[in-house]
Design an enzyme around this catalytic site. Structure first.
Site, PDB file in Angstrom:
ATOM      1  N   HIS A   1       0.279   1.972  -7.758  1.00  0.00           N
ATOM      2  CA  HIS A   1      -0.595   3.054  -7.416  1.00  0.00           C
ATOM      3  C   HIS A   1      -2.018   2.959  -8.310  1.00  0.00           C
ATOM      4  CE1 HIS A   1       2.735   6.375  -6.064  1.00  0.00           C
ATOM      5  NE2 HIS A   1       2.623   5.006  -5.432  1.00  0.00           N
TER       6      HIS A   1
ATOM      7  N   ARG B   1      -5.277   5.243  -7.526  1.00  0.00           N
ATOM      8  CA  ARG B   1      -4.923   6.495  -7.831  1.00  0.00           C
ATOM      9  C   ARG B   1      -4.725   6.856  -9.373  1.00  0.00           C
ATOM     10  NH1 ARG B   1      -3.619   8.953  -2.798  1.00  0.00           N
ATOM     11  NH2 ARG B   1      -3.082   7.117  -1.358  1.00  0.00           N
TER      12      ARG B   1
ATOM     13  N   LEU C   1       0.723  -1.128   0.064  1.00  0.00           N
ATOM     14  CA  LEU C   1      -0.162   0.072  -0.136  1.00  0.00           C
ATOM     15  C   LEU C   1       0.938   1.323  -0.061  1.00  0.00           C
ATOM     16  CD1 LEU C   1      -2.680  -0.953   2.671  1.00  0.00           C
ATOM     17  CD2 LEU C   1      -3.028  -0.899   0.281  1.00  0.00           C
ATOM     18  N   ASP C   2       0.528   2.212  -0.803  1.00  0.00           N
ATOM     19  CA  ASP C   2       1.144   3.555  -0.578  1.00  0.00           C
ATOM     20  C   ASP C   2       1.542   4.094   0.676  1.00  0.00           C
ATOM     21  OD1 ASP C   2       0.569   3.394  -3.260  1.00  0.00           O
ATOM     22  OD2 ASP C   2      -0.946   4.839  -3.277  1.00  0.00           O
ATOM     23  N   LYS C   3       2.241   4.903   1.071  1.00  0.00           N
ATOM     24  CA  LYS C   3       2.727   5.557   2.123  1.00  0.00           C
ATOM     25  C   LYS C   3       1.412   6.293   2.573  1.00  0.00           C
ATOM     26  CE  LYS C   3       5.747   8.915   4.299  1.00  0.00           C
ATOM     27  NZ  LYS C   3       6.975   9.571   4.015  1.00  0.00           N
TER      28      LYS C   3
END
Ligand code: URA
Length: 231
Positions: free
Chosen positions: A187, A190, A103-105
């Site tokens: 990502h 997004r 998972l992204d930051k």
């Protein structure tokens, strides 16, 4: 049967060198008898350290509620990581405890951690099409046509020439949606919204395959049986 020094080092207790002292001072027993030598082979189930059974000798599978602000990478240069949330001994294990996908930051939610690399490969392989459910909040009103666009299997991400697999989009409110993906491109959520002109302001994963995050507080984890996804 495993060598005691290797077992203790791989489970994160101490270095192989330090294990010699642990054996010499009688801290390690095998079937109730002090181990004779650090090279002695033993069944992990029979080994005790200071009277305690070994810490998860068969492996670890954890369901973590990742908070925003931590990365899934092990590279310290990328900032504080999700591994800082688990006990130090687990962070020293070999094979290392790693995330199943990332998972992204800036994304929160359900993240699995494990030291079982076959499981990582199985659950991240596009072949297995594990459904993952995300809740996205975006910066503009979402047109109802997006539902068909996400489901079409033709949505192209910037810089890629293979369209995304069909994804399910449910509109929850003008600027909030639930997205179900069976792939895990970089990502992806997004970038899917970006391809339609919207920017994701907040992203949270609530489900991974059969697992729900439920009300597990952010920053905490619970153990799962190693056979959660079958043997
Ligand atoms: N899609 C994203 O954009 N970010 C994530 O962390 C996961 C899916």
């Amino acid at each position: 049967m495993r060598r005691i020094d290797q077992l203790l080092a791989n489970l994160g207790y101490c270095s192989r060198r330090e294990s010699r002292a642990w054996v010499a001072d009688g801290r390690v027993t095998v079937a109730g008898v002090p181990a004779e030598d650090f090279g002695q082979k033993a069944d992990p189930a029979d080994v005790r350290v200071a009277g305690e059974p070994l810490d998860h000798p068969g492996g670890l599978l954890l369901l973590l509620h990742k908070p925003v602000g931590l990365v899934c990478s092990h590279d310290g240069r990328e900032g504080p990581d999700v591994y800082s949330l688990i006990p130090e001994r687990w962070r020293r294990r070999n094979p290392v405890v790693t995330s199943i996908g990332r998972l992204d930051k800036e994304t929160s939610g359900l993240l699995l951690l494990t030291d079982q690399s076959p499981l990582v490969h199985r659950l991240t392989s596009p072949k297995h099409k594990v459904p993952k459910v995300y809740h996205a909040t975006v910066d503009r009103d979402l047109a109802p046509e997006l539902v068909a666009q996400f489901a079409s299997g033709t949505l192209l991400l910037e810089g890629e020439d293979t369209p995304c697999a069909p994804a399910e989009l449910k509109l929850l409110s003008p600027r909030e949606a639930e997205v179900t993906l069976t792939e895990g491109r970089y990502h992806q959520v997004r970038r899917m919204f970006a391809a339609t002109g919207a920017t994701v302001l907040a992203l949270h994963r609530s489900r991974f395959g059969p697992l729900e995050l439920g009300d597990l507080p952010a920053g905490t984890w619970r153990e799962l049986p190693l056979d959660t996804f079958g043997a």
